[in-house]
Design a protein around this motif. Structure first.
Motif, PDB file in Angstrom:
ATOM      1  N   ILE A   1       0.853  -1.196  -0.138  1.00  0.00           N
ATOM      2  CA  ILE A   1      -0.053   0.095  -0.096  1.00  0.00           C
ATOM      3  C   ILE A   1       0.953   1.419   0.085  1.00  0.00           C
ATOM      4  N   GLU A   2       1.705   1.341   0.936  1.00  0.00           N
ATOM      5  CA  GLU A   2       2.779   2.350   0.808  1.00  0.00           C
ATOM      6  C   GLU A   2       3.359   2.608  -0.528  1.00  0.00           C
TER       7      GLU A   2
ATOM      8  N   ASP B   1       2.306   1.733  -3.546  1.00  0.00           N
ATOM      9  CA  ASP B   1       1.433   1.767  -4.196  1.00  0.00           C
ATOM     10  C   ASP B   1       1.127   3.309  -4.411  1.00  0.00           C
ATOM     11  N   ASP B   2       1.041   4.081  -3.084  1.00  0.00           N
ATOM     12  CA  ASP B   2       0.697   5.431  -2.924  1.00  0.00           C
ATOM     13  C   ASP B   2       1.697   6.165  -3.386  1.00  0.00           C
ATOM     14  N   HIS B   3       2.927   5.788  -3.045  1.00  0.00           N
ATOM     15  CA  HIS B   3       4.296   6.566  -3.573  1.00  0.00           C
ATOM     16  C   HIS B   3       4.405   6.768  -5.125  1.00  0.00           C
TER      17      HIS B   3
ATOM     18  N   ASP C   1       1.516   6.242  -6.923  1.00  0.00           N
ATOM     19  CA  ASP C   1       0.753   7.030  -7.430  1.00  0.00           C
ATOM     20  C   ASP C   1       0.866   8.535  -7.422  1.00  0.00           C
ATOM     21  N   ARG C   2       1.447   9.189  -6.429  1.00  0.00           N
ATOM     22  CA  ARG C   2       1.846  10.565  -6.200  1.00  0.00           C
ATOM     23  C   ARG C   2       2.729  10.949  -7.629  1.00  0.00           C
TER      24      ARG C   2
ATOM     25  N   SER D   1       0.994   3.737 -12.075  1.00  0.00           N
ATOM     26  CA  SER D   1       0.125   2.857 -11.818  1.00  0.00           C
ATOM     27  C   SER D   1       0.673   1.541 -11.541  1.00  0.00           C
TER      28      SER D   1
ATOM     29  N   ARG E   1      -8.659  -0.884  -4.127  1.00  0.00           N
ATOM     30  CA  ARG E   1      -7.338  -0.351  -4.766  1.00  0.00           C
ATOM     31  C   ARG E   1      -6.851  -0.897  -6.034  1.00  0.00           C
TER      32      ARG E   1
END
Length: 69
Positions: free
Chosen positions: A13-14, A16-18, A20-21, A25, A47
């Protein structure tokens, strides 16, 4: 990826967030059914929907090429 536990889930998750910013994808290729099932069990089905999974790396690359122009 051959297995996932809660620590790996949190790291995923971390990551993916990194990504995504940065407009990237995260997708998966050749992931085995039991791993996908565990991801859903951990509550990340929204997600990582069906459009994030590809049966082969080649399919993932083809999809990227179609969407990136």
């Amino acid at each position: 990826m051959t297995g996932i536990d809660t620590t790996a889930h949190d790291d995923l998750i971390e990551r993916d967030d990194h990504l995504d910013r940065r407009g990237i994808s995260l997708v998966f290729a050749e992931m085995k059914g039991p791993i996908k099932d565990r991801l859903v069990k951990f509550g990340v089905g929204a997600r990582f929907g069906p459009d994030h999974f590809f049966p082969t790396v080649n399919n993932a690359v083809k999809a990227y090429r179609r969407t990136s122009g």
